[in-house]
Design a protein around this motif. Structure first.
Motif, PDB file in Angstrom:
ATOM      1  N   ILE A 238       0.695  -1.169  -0.096  1.00 55.22           N
ATOM      2  CA  ILE A 238      -0.034   0.089  -0.009  1.00 55.22           C
ATOM      3  C   ILE A 238       1.030   1.195   0.047  1.00 55.22           C
ATOM      4  CG2 ILE A 238      -1.781   1.358   1.459  1.00 55.22           C
ATOM      5  CD1 ILE A 238      -2.585  -1.483   2.406  1.00 55.22           C
ATOM      6  N   GLU A 239       1.880   1.020   0.836  1.00 58.14           N
ATOM      7  CA  GLU A 239       2.767   2.325   0.836  1.00 58.14           C
ATOM      8  C   GLU A 239       3.451   2.517  -0.623  1.00 58.14           C
ATOM      9  OE1 GLU A 239       3.989   5.178   2.559  1.00 58.14           O
ATOM     10  OE2 GLU A 239       3.763   3.889   4.071  1.00 58.14           O
ATOM     11  N   GLU A 240       3.607   1.599  -1.363  1.00 54.46           N
ATOM     12  CA  GLU A 240       4.198   1.432  -2.722  1.00 54.46           C
ATOM     13  C   GLU A 240       3.114   2.402  -3.583  1.00 54.46           C
ATOM     14  OE1 GLU A 240       5.626  -1.748  -5.057  1.00 54.46           O
ATOM     15  OE2 GLU A 240       6.780  -2.022  -3.309  1.00 54.46           O
ATOM     16  N   LYS A 241       1.904   1.773  -3.485  1.00 57.26           N
ATOM     17  CA  LYS A 241       1.082   1.833  -4.477  1.00 57.26           C
ATOM     18  C   LYS A 241       0.038   3.339  -4.217  1.00 57.26           C
ATOM     19  CE  LYS A 241       0.428  -2.670  -6.371  1.00 57.26           C
ATOM     20  NZ  LYS A 241       0.095  -3.341  -7.403  1.00 57.26           N
ATOM     21  N   ASN A 242       0.008   3.371  -2.919  1.00 59.02           N
ATOM     22  CA  ASN A 242      -1.172   4.678  -2.690  1.00 59.02           C
ATOM     23  C   ASN A 242      -0.611   5.235  -1.288  1.00 59.02           C
ATOM     24  OD1 ASN A 242      -3.171   6.160  -2.278  1.00 59.02           O
ATOM     25  ND2 ASN A 242      -4.935   4.536  -2.056  1.00 59.02           N
ATOM     26  N   PRO A 243       0.497   5.965  -1.447  1.00 56.39           N
ATOM     27  CA  PRO A 243       1.307   6.205  -0.100  1.00 56.39           C
ATOM     28  C   PRO A 243       0.130   7.303   0.404  1.00 56.39           C
ATOM     29  CG  PRO A 243       2.263   6.936  -1.910  1.00 56.39           C
ATOM     30  CD  PRO A 243       1.429   6.158  -2.624  1.00 56.39           C
ATOM     31  N   THR A 244      -0.603   7.938  -0.026  1.00 57.07           N
ATOM     32  CA  THR A 244      -1.285   9.269   0.648  1.00 57.07           C
ATOM     33  C   THR A 244      -2.444   8.610   1.241  1.00 57.07           C
ATOM     34  OG1 THR A 244      -2.695   9.539  -1.347  1.00 57.07           O
ATOM     35  CG2 THR A 244      -0.561  10.991  -0.875  1.00 57.07           C
ATOM     36  N   LEU A 245      -2.928   7.118   1.032  1.00 55.34           N
ATOM     37  CA  LEU A 245      -4.269   6.863   1.919  1.00 55.34           C
ATOM     38  C   LEU A 245      -4.268   7.019   3.058  1.00 55.34           C
ATOM     39  CD1 LEU A 245      -6.631   4.508   0.939  1.00 55.34           C
ATOM     40  CD2 LEU A 245      -4.845   2.817   2.098  1.00 55.34           C
ATOM     41  N   GLN A 246      -5.766   7.549   3.572  1.00 57.54           N
ATOM     42  CA  GLN A 246      -5.900   7.855   4.972  1.00 57.54           C
ATOM     43  C   GLN A 246      -5.424   6.707   5.993  1.00 57.54           C
ATOM     44  OE1 GLN A 246      -7.456  10.967   6.237  1.00 57.54           O
ATOM     45  NE2 GLN A 246      -6.071  11.691   4.582  1.00 57.54           N
ATOM     46  N   ASN A 247      -6.545   5.961   5.905  1.00 58.74           N
ATOM     47  CA  ASN A 247      -6.399   4.751   7.031  1.00 58.74           C
ATOM     48  C   ASN A 247      -5.648   3.412   6.739  1.00 58.74           C
ATOM     49  OD1 ASN A 247      -8.025   4.254   5.185  1.00 58.74           O
ATOM     50  ND2 ASN A 247      -9.529   3.551   6.257  1.00 58.74           N
TER      51      ASN A 247
END
Ligand code: ARG
Length: 563
Positions: A391-400
């Motif tokens: 997730i850090e790689e694909k969508n680092p700005t994700l909230q939760n």
């Protein structure tokens, strides 16, 4: 909105075949060019092709059928796209989370016994399998309207507790026990076996200790309860991560004071015998080893406790069925148990062993006695960590992020299990399991999140929410119809899972639905300048979102809105 049932009713009138037979005959052709349902006419007469023609002439087609065509020995039915689309999407839109639920099982009680780990031992991989398969079946039967009762038949009784009590009295430390109960109890168990190699009398001591426990000795019971409480506390952590619940935690020990009366009750109906001082039911006639009710020292066995549990459940809950979700290695045990119950006059179809194969880790096969175990929590933690990295790689700005990582990591493990026919062995593969492509939970979750993101964008950029009032004539693309037909098949898929107690049917269905959706997404522009078409397609996207969520939930997997 059951088109299949209506066609069956129609054919039943014209053919004199029973509806049940027709339900088995009427198939969905694998090639959509051959229509929605194919009826093979072999049972109508010698020349099936002629019979198909005759039938075509006779049938008065219902409003939802566009045409019926003969193809060889088959009569193929083509549904009207508009009717199928309207019926399907309107239902899903109305029913939301309830879509797929039925009342087939109304008024029927089913007991699903699952998980059943052994106290004082680490929660094993076999128990993980039982937990996820059982929990999914529990939810599936609920969805079908059954009154389901979930039992965790904890392994909290037996000679091993004699061993543990002996070991704890000899070498135990309260401090160490409190720090890491299961690891410490496992350590004592291993030590017991090492010492027993050198000193055979320890085994006798353990047997005597277990006998004291069965006779209700206060001090022994206090120790047993302590071990049990501490172990349960650790198991609850795992159930919480997996989001699994039970209606009863009555384990083997619960039946301790029902053992003698159960043996007596059995003896009224079934002949028992003494063999070297042990009380048994001879099953030689059925090519099985004896069912042991009492050992020569008077102690109970795994058999006795399962007999008592079965009699108790039958009396207390009057279930239609009792399902035991337990690994295939216990097949013989359940064959013996079911045979004894059958001899005692119970309907043998009441009892089902829902068995499953091994889950193998690359780390290799383990033996608890030697202290080689994979701790399930470590497996779950590792999956969650890996999910977090992805997730850090694909969508680092994700909230939760942390929350989603749990949903994805745990979901991946559950799906890696449930996407396989349960009777097969599975080789665990970390990379494959967490991939966003292929047959994985992350792929389904990602597809769900994509649907959610389209819906969000529609509101934000086009000021369009989802509405059921769309022009259903607008669904003309093959990719759209492919998605709709998958959605339409969802309720039937839940029934299919229950018929064989195999959640992988639902897992495969969800993959096929996600693939059809992604195909549609690539071929058909959802958000366009054509407002009516956009509205129609948004409704379709919303229905896919809903069915993915419902289906994943039945497997025990969460569907994040963003990932
Ligand atoms: N605790 C047992 C084990 O781990 C499984 C119990 C299965 N259920 C039963 N009714 N025997 O092997």
């Amino acid at each position: 909105m059951n088109f299949k049932e209506e066609i069956i009713a129609l054919l039943a009138k014209e053919t004199k075949l029973a509806e049940e037979d027709l339900a088995n005959l009427l198939a969905v052709p694998s090639d959509p060019k051959l229509g929605d349902y194919a009826f093979p006419c072999f049972r109508l007469g010698k020349n099936a092709k002629e019979e198909a023609e005759k039938m075509k002439g006779k049938l008065k087609l219902p409003h939802f059928v566009a045409k019926a065509e003969v193809a060889g020995p088959y009569l193929n039915f083509f549904l009207k796209n508009k009717v199928v689309v309207e019926e399907t999407l309107s239902h899903i839109y109305q029913e939301q989370k309830e879509f797929g639920k039925q009342n087939l099982g109304k008024g029927k009680k089913i007991i699903v016994e699952f998980s059943s780990p052994n106290i004082a031992k680490p929660f094993g991989i076999g128990h993980l399998r039982s937990t996820v398969i059982g929990s999914s079946l529990y939810k599936v039967y609920r969805a079908l309207g059954y009154d389901v009762f979930g039992v965790n038949h904890l392994g909290d009784w037996g000679t091993q507790f004699g061993k543990l009590i002996v070991a704890y009295r000899k070498w135990g430390s309260e401090d160490e026990l409190q720090q890491e109960p299961i690891k410490y109890l496992l350590h004592l168990y291993v030590k017991f076996h090492q010492e027993a190699e050198k000193d055979k009398s320890l085994e006798d001591e353990a047997r005597a200790e277990f006998k004291r426990l069965e006779d209700g000795d206060k001090e022994s019971i206090v120790l047993w309860e302590k071990f049990k409480g501490l172990s349960l506390r650790e198991f609850q952590r795992i159930y919480k991560i997996l989001d699994v619940n039970f209606d009863s935690l009555h384990g083997e020990g619960f039946y301790n004071n029902l053992l003698e009366s159960s043996i007596k009750e059995l003896q009224q109906k079934v002949k028992t015998a003494l063999s070297d001082g042990a009380l048994i039911v001879d099953l030689e006639k059925y090519n099985m080893p004896p069912f042991m009710l009492r050992k020569s020292d008077g102690a109970s066995t795994y058999h006795t406790r399962d007999l008592a549990a079965a009699l108790y459940r039958l009396k207390k809950y009057r279930p239609e069925k009792v399902m035991y979700v337990v690994g295939s290695e216990q097949k013989l045990h359940f064959q013996q148990l079911f045979k004894v119950l059958e001899l005692a006059g119970f309907d043998k179809d009441k009892f089902i062993h829902v068995d499953f194969g091994l889950f193998r880790f690359p780390e290799g096969k383990m033996s608890t006695r030697k202290g080689q175990v994979i701790f399930l929590e470590e497996v779950l933690d590792r999956a969650i960590d890996l999910a977090e990295k992805i997730i850090e790689e694909k969508n680092p700005t994700l909230q939760n992020k942390a929350e989603v990582a749990v949903m994805v990591g745990v979901g991946a493990i559950i799906f890696a299990d449930l996407s396989n026919d349960r009777i097969r062995d599975i080789d665990f593969d970390w990379n494959r399991m967490l991939s966003f492509e292929g047959e994985t939970a992350p792929y389904l979750q990602y597809t769900h999140a994509r649907a959610c993101s389209i819906l969000r964008k529609a509101v934000k950029e086009h000021q369009l929410g989802v509405s059921p009032h769309v022009n259903f004539e607008l669904f003309t693309q093959a990719e759209e119809m492919a998605v709709v037909k998958r959605l339409y098949a969802y309720p039937e898929m839940i029934e299919k899972v229950a018929l064989a107690n195999k959640p992988h049917h639902l897992a495969h269905y969800l993959i096929a639905l996600a693939q059809a959706f992604n195909e549609f997404y690539h071929q058909c522009l959802v958000l366009s300048d054509d407002k009516n078409q956009t509205k129609a397609r948004l409704l379709l996207v919303d229905c896919v979102r809903q069915v993915l969520e419902n289906g994943l939930n039945l497997l025990g997997i969460q569907a994040p809105e963003e990932m």
